[in-house]
Motif scaffolding. Structure first.
Motif, PDB file in Angstrom:
ATOM      1  N   MET A  97       0.624  -1.312  -0.154  1.00 47.93           N
ATOM      2  CA  MET A  97       0.007  -0.060   0.183  1.00 47.93           C
ATOM      3  C   MET A  97       0.877   1.506  -0.020  1.00 47.93           C
ATOM      4  O   MET A  97       1.990   1.655   0.932  1.00 47.93           O
ATOM      5  N   LEU A  98       0.730   2.184  -0.830  1.00 47.18           N
ATOM      6  CA  LEU A  98       1.590   3.244  -1.163  1.00 47.18           C
ATOM      7  C   LEU A  98       1.102   4.539  -0.325  1.00 47.18           C
ATOM      8  O   LEU A  98      -0.144   4.615  -0.058  1.00 47.18           O
ATOM      9  N   THR A  99       1.817   5.293   0.271  1.00 49.40           N
ATOM     10  CA  THR A  99       1.271   6.486   1.269  1.00 49.40           C
ATOM     11  C   THR A  99       1.982   7.794   0.495  1.00 49.40           C
ATOM     12  O   THR A  99       3.100   7.695  -0.145  1.00 49.40           O
ATOM     13  N   PHE A 100       1.311   8.753   0.656  1.00 57.17           N
ATOM     14  CA  PHE A 100       1.501  10.139   0.108  1.00 57.17           C
ATOM     15  C   PHE A 100       1.032  11.115   0.924  1.00 57.17           C
ATOM     16  O   PHE A 100      -0.040  11.166   0.809  1.00 57.17           O
ATOM     17  N   ASN A 101       2.282  11.642   1.475  1.00 53.63           N
ATOM     18  CA  ASN A 101       1.747  12.860   2.499  1.00 53.63           C
ATOM     19  C   ASN A 101       0.981  12.722   3.319  1.00 53.63           C
ATOM     20  O   ASN A 101      -0.246  13.357   3.711  1.00 53.63           O
ATOM     21  N   GLY A 102       0.853  11.504   3.942  1.00 57.03           N
ATOM     22  CA  GLY A 102      -0.037  10.958   5.120  1.00 57.03           C
ATOM     23  C   GLY A 102      -1.106  10.231   4.613  1.00 57.03           C
ATOM     24  O   GLY A 102      -2.009  10.186   5.567  1.00 57.03           O
ATOM     25  N   SER A 103      -1.322  10.269   3.302  1.00 55.59           N
ATOM     26  CA  SER A 103      -2.583   9.838   2.759  1.00 55.59           C
ATOM     27  C   SER A 103      -1.976   8.413   2.117  1.00 55.59           C
ATOM     28  O   SER A 103      -0.991   8.171   1.929  1.00 55.59           O
ATOM     29  N   PHE A 104      -3.121   7.727   1.921  1.00 54.29           N
ATOM     30  CA  PHE A 104      -2.953   6.167   1.243  1.00 54.29           C
ATOM     31  C   PHE A 104      -3.402   6.428  -0.271  1.00 54.29           C
ATOM     32  O   PHE A 104      -4.605   6.638  -0.561  1.00 54.29           O
ATOM     33  N   PHE A 105      -2.623   5.808  -1.127  1.00 59.82           N
ATOM     34  CA  PHE A 105      -2.784   5.840  -2.517  1.00 59.82           C
ATOM     35  C   PHE A 105      -3.168   4.313  -2.871  1.00 59.82           C
ATOM     36  O   PHE A 105      -2.653   3.592  -2.727  1.00 59.82           O
ATOM     37  N   MET A 106      -4.596   4.452  -3.457  1.00 54.15           N
ATOM     38  CA  MET A 106      -5.163   2.890  -3.946  1.00 54.15           C
ATOM     39  C   MET A 106      -4.923   1.953  -2.859  1.00 54.15           C
ATOM     40  O   MET A 106      -4.138   0.839  -3.081  1.00 54.15           O
ATOM     41  N   PRO A 107      -5.559   2.064  -1.716  1.00 54.66           N
ATOM     42  CA  PRO A 107      -5.348   1.185  -0.490  1.00 54.66           C
ATOM     43  C   PRO A 107      -5.896  -0.481  -0.990  1.00 54.66           C
ATOM     44  O   PRO A 107      -6.956  -0.309  -1.740  1.00 54.66           O
ATOM     45  N   SER A 108      -5.211  -1.158  -0.736  1.00 53.61           N
ATOM     46  CA  SER A 108      -5.574  -2.765  -0.983  1.00 53.61           C
ATOM     47  C   SER A 108      -6.468  -3.398   0.254  1.00 53.61           C
ATOM     48  O   SER A 108      -7.289  -4.107  -0.151  1.00 53.61           O
ATOM     49  N   LEU A 109      -6.483  -2.525   1.545  1.00 57.56           N
ATOM     50  CA  LEU A 109      -7.145  -3.222   2.190  1.00 57.56           C
ATOM     51  C   LEU A 109      -7.891  -1.952   3.293  1.00 57.56           C
ATOM     52  O   LEU A 109      -7.318  -1.214   3.246  1.00 57.56           O
ATOM     53  N   PHE A 110      -9.058  -2.457   3.609  1.00 60.14           N
ATOM     54  CA  PHE A 110      -9.687  -1.364   4.633  1.00 60.14           C
ATOM     55  C   PHE A 110      -9.767  -2.216   5.898  1.00 60.14           C
ATOM     56  O   PHE A 110      -9.730  -3.273   6.021  1.00 60.14           O
ATOM     57  N   LEU A 130      -7.039   8.507  -3.587  1.00 54.81           N
ATOM     58  CA  LEU A 130      -6.042   8.917  -2.430  1.00 54.81           C
ATOM     59  C   LEU A 130      -7.024   9.226  -1.338  1.00 54.81           C
ATOM     60  O   LEU A 130      -8.075   9.694  -1.352  1.00 54.81           O
ATOM     61  N   TYR A 131      -6.780   8.322  -0.162  1.00 53.07           N
ATOM     62  CA  TYR A 131      -7.599   8.163   1.176  1.00 53.07           C
ATOM     63  C   TYR A 131      -6.777   8.731   2.064  1.00 53.07           C
ATOM     64  O   TYR A 131      -5.573   8.764   2.233  1.00 53.07           O
ATOM     65  N   GLN A 132      -7.498   9.525   3.170  1.00 53.18           N
ATOM     66  CA  GLN A 132      -6.950   9.974   4.211  1.00 53.18           C
ATOM     67  C   GLN A 132      -6.718   8.857   5.326  1.00 53.18           C
ATOM     68  O   GLN A 132      -5.748   8.952   5.971  1.00 53.18           O
ATOM     69  N   THR A 133      -7.539   7.928   5.420  1.00 55.50           N
ATOM     70  CA  THR A 133      -7.205   6.728   6.503  1.00 55.50           C
ATOM     71  C   THR A 133      -7.692   5.265   5.588  1.00 55.50           C
ATOM     72  O   THR A 133      -8.957   5.748   4.662  1.00 55.50           O
ATOM     73  N   THR A 134      -7.601   4.286   6.016  1.00 58.21           N
ATOM     74  CA  THR A 134      -8.352   3.246   5.517  1.00 58.21           C
ATOM     75  C   THR A 134      -9.210   2.646   6.603  1.00 58.21           C
ATOM     76  O   THR A 134      -9.532   1.574   6.481  1.00 58.21           O
ATOM     77  N   VAL A 135      -9.531   3.395   7.566  1.00 57.49           N
ATOM     78  CA  VAL A 135     -10.193   2.689   8.779  1.00 57.49           C
ATOM     79  C   VAL A 135     -11.564   3.331   8.451  1.00 57.49           C
ATOM     80  O   VAL A 135     -11.787   4.440   8.526  1.00 57.49           O
ATOM     81  N   ILE A 136     -12.561   2.305   8.361  1.00 57.16           N
ATOM     82  CA  ILE A 136     -13.844   2.681   8.184  1.00 57.16           C
ATOM     83  C   ILE A 136     -14.571   2.620   9.348  1.00 57.16           C
ATOM     84  O   ILE A 136     -14.643   1.629   9.867  1.00 57.16           O
ATOM     85  N   LEU A 182     -13.873   8.837   3.497  1.00 57.03           N
ATOM     86  CA  LEU A 182     -12.502   8.650   3.756  1.00 57.03           C
ATOM     87  C   LEU A 182     -11.662   9.083   2.662  1.00 57.03           C
ATOM     88  O   LEU A 182     -10.438   9.438   2.829  1.00 57.03           O
ATOM     89  N   ALA A 183     -11.792   9.420   1.559  1.00 54.63           N
ATOM     90  CA  ALA A 183     -11.194   9.888   0.516  1.00 54.63           C
ATOM     91  C   ALA A 183     -10.836  11.353   0.531  1.00 54.63           C
ATOM     92  O   ALA A 183     -11.381  12.134   1.354  1.00 54.63           O
ATOM     93  N   ALA A 184      -9.675  11.778   0.144  1.00 55.19           N
ATOM     94  CA  ALA A 184      -9.201  12.945   0.175  1.00 55.19           C
ATOM     95  C   ALA A 184      -9.380  13.868  -0.913  1.00 55.19           C
ATOM     96  O   ALA A 184      -9.026  15.075  -1.005  1.00 55.19           O
ATOM     97  N   GLU A 185      -9.978  13.266  -2.114  1.00 52.43           N
ATOM     98  CA  GLU A 185     -10.246  14.290  -3.106  1.00 52.43           C
ATOM     99  C   GLU A 185     -11.452  13.641  -4.030  1.00 52.43           C
ATOM    100  O   GLU A 185     -11.932  12.382  -3.568  1.00 52.43           O
TER     101      GLU A 185
END
Length: 316
Positions: A1-14, A171-177, A190-193
């Protein structure tokens, strides 16, 4: 799972929290939920068996009831096994694709159930207000078209929500639902955009399905009750009224819980999160649990055939 500036790019898990604020007692909350699920599956399975077995029940009213029972079982099964995995076995993780699949199935079955309730209301409207043409209007061909129609409507309206999340929300701020299942708005938040279009389309789908259906169901029952009270024979009035009461006891909990859940989730920012989640859970679990009980109590034919199935001896 890639992170970008504290966000998660295309997360594979929630990670599903369950019921925020009630984590210490979730194991106990799971017990009544599990009991409701067992009753829902048992009751709806019994209705399906009775209707399939008894040729006298192969009429529109009971065919719609069988469709409702099948949808209820599918809807409750989409949510409860994973929910109990969170509550009892601490299995909160779910893959991104599995989460989207669960979300799509839940919202599709919700939309299908609403369409079936509308079809049942129209069936009762024709049966009571225009009984001589009921058999002609509600032919086997129309029943097939209605079944296919409510299913396609659900798929066509819900599919774009999956595509919008899959293709636009990168891009997601968190992967915790903060929910016990994968719900559309819970994921979108959860999304940042690019969340505006998703929110607007979610509102459109809710009003296009629930709003449209409840308007026509209300209109049908207003006309039905006007006709019922004009019937000259008391026995006919009582029979028609009892049939309508069973339907009202089914669609009222579904739509009341739907609107409470919808409005608290989107506009009730001051309401504690656990209230949001409990309402959402009850919205998906109460109708499948309640519907077979209502029809078992209020519908003499279902009650009689169930009694014959369990009580009568093979040689009687």
């Amino acid at each position: 799972m890639l992170t970008f500036n504290g966000s998660f790019f295309m997360p594979s898990l929630f990670t599903l929290v369950g019921i925020p604020g009630l984590e210490p007692v979730q194991c106990w909350i799971g017990i009544p939920f599990c009991a409701m699920y067992i009753i829902a599956v048992t009751g709806n399975s019994l209705i399906l068996v009775i209707i399939k077995k008894e040729n006298s029940l192969h009429i529109p009213m009971y065919i719609f009831l069988a469709m409702l029972a099948a949808t209820d079982m599918a809807l409750s099964t989409c949510i409860l096994p994973k929910m109990l995995g969170i509550f009892w076995f601490h299995w909160p993780e779910i893959s991104f694709d599995a989460c989207l699949l669960q979300m799509g199935l839940i919202h599709s079955f919700q939309a299908t159930e609403s369409g079936i309730l509308l079809a049942m209301a129209l069936d009762r409207y024709v049966a009571i207000c225009n009984p001589l043409r009921h058999a002609t209007i509600f032919s086997q061909k129309l029943l097939t078209h209605l079944g296919v129609g409510v299913t396609l409507r659900a798929a066509i309206l819900v599919l774009p929500t999956l595509l919008l999340i899959k293709c636009r929300l990168k891009l997601y701020q968190t992967t915790v639902i903060s929910h016990s299942y994968c719900e559309h708005m819970a994921i979108v938040k959860l999304a940042a955009e690019n969340i505006r279009v998703n929110k607007i389309y979610g509102l459109f789908v809710a009003f296009a399905i629930l709003g449209f259906d409840i308007i026509f169901i209300t209109m049908s029952y207003v006309r039905i009750f006007v006709t019922v009270f004009q019937l000259p024979q008391k026995e006919a009035r009582v029979k028609a009224f009892n049939t309508c009461v069973a339907h009202i006891c089914v669609f009222l909990p579904f739509y009341l819980l739907a609107f409470f859940s919808f409005f608290t989730h989107r506009f009730g920012s001051h309401i504690p999160p656990y209230v949001h989640i409990l309402l959402s859970n009850l919205y998906l679990l109460v109708p499948p649990f309640l519907n077979p009980i209502v029809y078992g109590v209020k519908t003499k034919e279902i009650r009689r055939h169930a009694w014959k199935m369990f009580v009568s001896s093979p040689n009687s």
